[in-house]
Design a protein around this motif. Structure first.
Motif, short mmCIF file in Angstrom:
data_model
loop_
_atom_site.label_atom_id
_atom_site.label_comp_id
_atom_site.label_asym_id
_atom_site.label_seq_id
_atom_site.Cartn_x
_atom_site.Cartn_y
_atom_site.Cartn_z
N ILE A 152 4.90 7.23 4.23
CA ILE A 152 4.85 6.12 5.12
C ILE A 152 6.17 5.29 4.82
O ILE A 152 6.36 4.71 3.98
N SER A 156 5.57 -1.03 5.52
CA SER A 156 4.23 -1.70 5.21
C SER A 156 3.76 -2.58 5.98
O SER A 156 3.07 -3.53 5.84
N GLY A 180 1.52 0.54 9.22
CA GLY A 180 1.56 1.19 8.19
C GLY A 180 0.42 1.26 6.94
O GLY A 180 0.21 2.26 6.56
N VAL A 215 3.67 4.48 0.45
CA VAL A 215 4.68 3.80 1.27
C VAL A 215 5.58 3.11 0.73
O VAL A 215 5.60 2.88 -0.33
N SER A 264 6.26 6.66 10.59
CA SER A 264 7.22 5.47 10.68
C SER A 264 6.50 4.39 11.17
O SER A 264 6.23 4.56 12.32
N ASN A 265 6.58 3.27 10.32
CA ASN A 265 6.14 2.06 10.97
C ASN A 265 7.26 1.24 11.31
O ASN A 265 7.43 -0.07 11.52
#
Length: 488
Positions: free
Chosen positions: A6, A9, A13, A29, A276-277
């Motif tokens: 990921i 955060s 996420g 992450v 993707s965050n």
């Protein structure tokens, strides 16, 4: 068990990491900053603490749900209270209004101070609650980009109520027809800013937004908003999620139109799935340069950004609450400046948040921590140094005028964010707080989906994708992405 990487955060996420770990996956992450939370950060200055990003907490059950999914008691990690008061409103002509947690009290206050019918206000609040439940079953819980969303019984219920959802009117026109006092219209118009949009353009469908406050409540987490990502980080770590802090992702690797891994300055990693965050535009422009970008999605008009002043005051103000709004006298002109002229009105609407009203440790004894937000356009190369200086002067004058006090004499600590700093610290395109704006009836469908077949095994969460920005919607995007991932 799959390996999931990921990027970022933020709340999306963190939410996806927890859901994936609960499902038994191996999750890592990657976060460029030394802390988790994305826009949910904090600033400490001369004994004052400020939440740097969001300041209003709604729909806490979406956070609690992540703990209960993991078999944990949410109260062992963080706690919150429902505020008895929602917001205090100030107009230049001396009109004052306080809205409260109980809808009947708010309706009575609007009737008393603004001359509306209490019955009409109560009916409006009930109606937006009903509309919210119709829309949320489609918009918040499922992907708008999946055929099954539009063919089930919940969709049929939505079609049957299409006439009442305001798709073909604007938020402002709808409120103008409903209420007789322009101040009441302005009060409910302001909720367009909750997703960075213009009430004079955005569809009346978004009139459901105040339901979250007036029918559910405004909440305050102990320790401030920063306590939310910290609690989720603790939970995720206990579930086995690995966090690579201060490790910025430079590329999402792909092969045969399938995401395969991540590259950082510390190495390369292979994963079965990537999420993707990060904001969609820098994700494509910096992390996926080898793949064709969806230009139509990326080129949609951006949401508003913000200039935020963090002011430490050496005294308290009894006339102020936790949340306060000082309205502009030219509301339409303010939005025209933001979305058409890409500049700022000289008389901005000011949102003033004081967390030390509840969390006493956020300011020295006798003082207050002022979080002051003005909506501004996203960064397109404006002279922000000049804009910030001018805005500071105008805000100082407006607050001093309304409160009858020379504010600057009591200012003892100061910091600020502008679109440039927001963009730099959060990798959001232009510092836009909510990705794309929602200034047309098709905007929801033009948000980037949580999954695109063009790049398999790559999922998208966070404020710039469906369903949108803010803590609740970012957590909803994580729920949708986790559901889609489990179906692949």
């Amino acid at each position: 068990m799959s390996k999931i990487g990921i990027v970022g955060s933020g709340m999306g996420g963190l939410g996806l990491a927890i859901r994936s770990a609960v499902a038994g996956h191996d999750v890592t992450v990657f976060e460029a900053n030394p802390y988790v939370g994305g826009k949910l950060a904090q600033i400490e200055k001369d004994g004052f603490r400020f939440d740097a990003g969001p300041s209003l907490f709604t729909m806490p059950h979406l956070v609690d749900e992540l703990f209960t999914l993991a078999g944990k008691n949410p109260r062992d990690y963080f706690s919150y209270e429902r505020l008895p008061e929602i917001c205090r409103y100030f107009w230049e002509d001396g009109t004052r209004l306080q809205t409260n947690a109980e809808p009947a009290e708010t309706a009575a206050a609007i009737a008393s101070e603004l001359g509306e019918s209490a019955e009409n206000v109560s009916a409006f609040l009930r109606g937006i609650g009903e509309n919210y439940h119709i829309i949320s079953e489609l918009f918040l819980d499922n992907s708008l980009h999946s055929l099954s969303t539009w063919t089930g019984p919940k969709a049929l219920k939505g079609y049957a109520n299409l006439h009442r959802l305001g798709l073909f009117s604007t938020m402002h026109r709808s409120h103008e027809k409903r209420f007789k006092n322009p101040k009441t219209v302005q009060l409910f118009d302001r909720y367009a800013t909750y997703n960075g949009s213009d009430p004079y353009q955005t569809p009346a469908t978004l009139s459901i937004i105040p339901h979250l406050e007036y029918n559910i409540g405004a909440f305050f987490p102990k320790g401030g908003i920063i306590s939310i990502p910290r609690a989720l980080h603790k939970l995720a770590t206990e579930l086995g999620v690995q966090f690579q802090l201060e490790e910025k992702v430079s590329q999402i690797t792909t092969s045969n139109n399938t995401a395969t891994g991540l590259v950082t300055d510390k190495g390369s990693y292979s994963f079965d799935y990537i999420a993707s965050n990060a904001d969609i535009r820098p994700s494509y422009e910096k992390l996926l340069t080898q793949e064709p970008a969806p230009k139509k999605l990326l080129n949609q008009p951006k949401s508003s950004s913000g200039i935020i002043f963090y002011w430490g005051m050496d005294r308290s103000f009894d006339e102020l609450g936790v949340h306060n709004i000082f309205f502009s006298d030219d509301y339409q002109g303010e939005f025209k400046a933001i979305f058409e002229d890409k500049t700022i009105n000289d008389d901005p609407t000011i949102y003033l948040h004081i967390s030390s009203k509840v969390e006493k440790g956020d300011a020295p004894v006798g003082g207050e921590n002022w979080f002051i937000l003005m909506n501004v356009p996203a960064n397109e190369g404006q002279d922000w140094d000049a804009v910030v200086a001018k805005m500071r002067k105008n805000v100082m004058a407006k607050l001093s005028r309304n409160l009858g006090v020379d504010i600057e004499k009591h200012l003892v600590a100061e910091d600020y964010l502008d679109p440039r700093r927001i963009e730099e610290r959060t990798s959001s395109s232009g510092g836009a707080l909510y990705g794309n704006a929602s200034n047309n009836r098709f905007a929801a469908f033009l948000r980037h989906p949580n999954y695109r077949k063009a790049i398999k095994n790559l999922y998208w969460v966070g404020g710039s994708v469906h369903p949108g920005g803010g803590i609740p919607l970012c957590l909803s995007s994580a729920k949708i992405a986790a559901k889609l991932m489990s179906e692949k």
